[in-house]
Motif scaffolding. Structure first.
Motif, PDB file in Angstrom:
ATOM      1  N   ASP A  68       0.806  -1.099  -0.021  1.00  0.00           N
ATOM      2  CA  ASP A  68       0.071  -0.034  -0.138  1.00  0.00           C
ATOM      3  C   ASP A  68       0.927   1.195   0.069  1.00  0.00           C
ATOM      4  OD1 ASP A  68       0.942   0.017   2.720  1.00  0.00           O
ATOM      5  OD2 ASP A  68      -0.768  -0.348   3.637  1.00  0.00           O
ATOM      6  N   ALA A  84      -1.484   5.869   2.309  1.00  0.00           N
ATOM      7  CA  ALA A  84      -1.951   4.655   1.266  1.00  0.00           C
ATOM      8  C   ALA A  84      -3.043   5.450   0.343  1.00  0.00           C
ATOM      9  CB  ALA A  84      -2.553   3.719   2.275  1.00  0.00           C
ATOM     10  N   GLY A 107      -2.533  -4.704  -1.420  1.00  0.00           N
ATOM     11  CA  GLY A 107      -2.631  -4.201  -0.159  1.00  0.00           C
ATOM     12  C   GLY A 107      -1.786  -4.525   0.821  1.00  0.00           C
TER      13      GLY A 107
END
Ligand code: ZN
Length: 266
Positions: A68, A84, A107
């Motif tokens: 991220d 992020a 992620g």
């Protein structure tokens, strides 16, 4: 002694022919490329010019961003979550400058990308869903590469490309309608052993613009060092390629990424 050398050379050439490994134009039959990056700015930094050339030529390029990017700041007022979110927006802007319409976000937390079976299976799932003809990833054997996310992304990408055609690997993918997929072309960027170059002389300024779109990373004082750095890298590859600015890639036949003592020779 010399006779042996000749035998090897002939056999080596024959093997490359048999493997249909041809470096004259690795993208010749490619319609879709998956470009895997550790952080939201790596595709642009490593391959911005190449990506623009591909998309201009009608080839679809999809990014897979492993982390991220939430650690990339010296500002202690910016939380990981806020950063992020900022980096997602920046990446979408940068990608669109290069003709890329889709970014897949894995992620994982920046600096903590794990080298595990779980991440490997997730990456295989993405390859089976996207069905790319070519996959590009950072070279995990770049000498002195100090960032673990970069090394791990390279290794995970090799693994995922090797395992995605195997029906018994992550066989539950079939339940989701995903079928085994063979990637025909695999290459590394961020490599010290390039065997293919893309002339980006006419695209250098656009590449810099696409990198600079990551404004949270490239503030004015950072850019003062990074612009000359990026130009020097492009000049380095360019010199090897006989053009002004280039990007260097290393393409490898699948077989050469396993038990091959002479893989470095190509
Ligand atoms: Zn990175």
């Amino acid at each position: 002694m010399f006779r042996d050398m000749d035998d090897f050379k002939i056999s080596f050439e024959r093997l490359l022919k048999e493997l249909e490994f041809d470096l004259s134009n690795p993208f010749e039959d490619v319609e879709k490329v998956l470009c895997i990056e550790p952080h939201p700015d790596d595709c642009a930094i490593g391959l911005g010019g190449t990506i623009k050339k591909l998309t201009e030529g009608g080839i679809e390029v999809v990014y897979v961003c492993m982390t991220d990017g939430s650690m990339g700041t010296l500002d202690d007022n910016l939380s990981p979550h806020e950063l992020a979110m900022i980096r997602r927006k920046e990446e979408e802007e940068s990608a669109s400058l290069l003709g890329v319409k889709k970014v897949i976000w894995m992620g994982y937390r920046d600096t903590e990308l794990p080298y595990t079976g779980e991440v490997r299976r997730e990456l295989v799932k993405i390859i089976r869903a996207e069905k790319p003809d070519a996959v590009l990833a950072p070279d995990p054997w770049l000498p002195y590469e100090g960032h673990p996310d970069h090394r791990v992304t390279g290794f995970l990408s090799i693994d995922a490309v090797a395992f995605s055609p195997l029906p018994n690997f992550a066989s539950t993918d079939g339940v989701a309608g995903l079928k085994p997929h063979q990637v025909d072309v695999f290459g590394f960027y961020y490599t010290a052993r390039p065997n293919y170059f893309v002339d980006i002389t006419d695209l250098m300024e656009l590449k810099l613009k696409a990198v600079r779109a990551h404004r949270s990373q490239f503030t004015d004082d950072v850019w003062e060092k990074w612009e000359p750095f990026l130009r020097t890298v492009a000049l380095y590859y360019g010199k090897k390629a006989g053009v002004k600015y280039a990007e260097g890639l290393r393409f490898m036949p699948g077989l050469f990424l396993h038990i091959t003592p002479f893989a470095e020779l190509i």
